[in-house]
Write a protein that holds these residues in place. Structure first.
Motif, PDB file in Angstrom:
ATOM      1  N   GLU A  77       0.819  -1.222   0.000  1.00 60.79           N
ATOM      2  CA  GLU A  77       0.000   0.000   0.000  1.00 60.79           C
ATOM      3  C   GLU A  77       0.853   1.272   0.000  1.00 60.79           C
ATOM      4  N   GLU A  78       1.958   1.267   0.773  1.00 53.11           N
ATOM      5  CA  GLU A  78       2.802   2.465   0.862  1.00 53.11           C
ATOM      6  C   GLU A  78       3.447   2.828  -0.480  1.00 53.11           C
ATOM      7  N   TRP A  79       3.573   1.863  -1.371  1.00 54.72           N
ATOM      8  CA  TRP A  79       4.219   2.102  -2.671  1.00 54.72           C
ATOM      9  C   TRP A  79       3.222   2.549  -3.756  1.00 54.72           C
ATOM     10  N   ILE A  80       1.962   2.162  -3.638  1.00 55.84           N
ATOM     11  CA  ILE A  80       0.986   2.439  -4.695  1.00 55.84           C
ATOM     12  C   ILE A  80       0.904   3.947  -4.947  1.00 55.84           C
ATOM     13  N   GLY A  81       1.046   4.329  -6.211  1.00 59.76           N
ATOM     14  CA  GLY A  81       0.965   5.739  -6.605  1.00 59.76           C
ATOM     15  C   GLY A  81       2.277   6.493  -6.496  1.00 59.76           C
ATOM     16  N   THR A  82       3.307   5.882  -5.897  1.00 65.15           N
ATOM     17  CA  THR A  82       4.613   6.548  -5.851  1.00 65.15           C
ATOM     18  C   THR A  82       5.290   6.403  -7.208  1.00 65.15           C
ATOM     19  N   GLU A  83       6.335   7.182  -7.421  1.00 70.05           N
ATOM     20  CA  GLU A  83       7.073   7.126  -8.681  1.00 70.05           C
ATOM     21  C   GLU A  83       8.535   6.805  -8.411  1.00 70.05           C
ATOM     22  N   VAL A  84       9.103   6.029  -9.326  1.00 69.90           N
ATOM     23  CA  VAL A  84      10.520   5.693  -9.285  1.00 69.90           C
ATOM     24  C   VAL A  84      11.152   6.346 -10.510  1.00 69.90           C
ATOM     25  N   VAL A  85      12.163   7.182 -10.252  1.00 68.16           N
ATOM     26  CA  VAL A  85      12.785   7.982 -11.316  1.00 68.16           C
ATOM     27  C   VAL A  85      14.281   7.705 -11.341  1.00 68.16           C
TER      28      VAL A  85
END
Length: 147
Positions: A77-85
């Motif tokens: 859940e903590e990762w959903i919607g985050t971005e990895v750049v």
């Protein structure tokens, strides 16, 4: 919102070598998760499966030799919607990787863990492009009971 940020310099490998390791299934499986599959083109979803779970990344932007951007669409859940750049550049004989895992809602113990694991996997990426052999899951360094 808070972010995980890292800067790593790679020797003996061009931005194109690093870019290839970030944008091909073979490359990604060579440094991050041995069990990797999916579509690495813009709009595609890459599935990463680890001993302790998995993540699905939607490919948002690819700029050859410069940038890779993913949105997390599956996983904790903590990762959903985050971005990895991944921003890449050449500087004084090094390929510099400016890494961001951005958009965390709040810092917490899981973010601490993930920051450390990202650093370990960035070193695995460095090792892969410099030597030809990385240390992806399940051969990565285990840091705690969470893996």
């Amino acid at each position: 919102m808070v972010d995980i940020l890292h800067r790593v310099g790679v020797e003996s490998a061009s931005v194109d070598d690093v870019y290839a390791a970030l944008t091909s299934i073979e490359g990604l499986a060579g440094w991050w998760a041995s069990d990797t599959k999916g579509d690495t083109k813009p709009g595609g979803v890459i599935e990463f499966r680890f001993t302790a779970g998995g993540f699905d990344m939607k490919v948002i932007d690819l700029q050859p030799g410069k940038r890779v951007l993913w949105e997390v669409v599956g996983g904790p859940e903590e990762w959903i919607g985050t971005e990895v750049v991944w921003d890449l550049k050449e500087e004084e004989g090094f390929t510099i990787i400016l890494f961001q895992h951005r958009g965390w809602k709040a810092p917490g113990e899981f973010m601490h863990h993930c920051s450390t694991k990202w650093a370990i996997y960035l070193m695995s990426l460095k090792q892969l492009v410099e030597t030809g052999t990385g240390a992806p899951d399940p051969r990565d360094v285990q840091i705690s009971n969470w893996h």
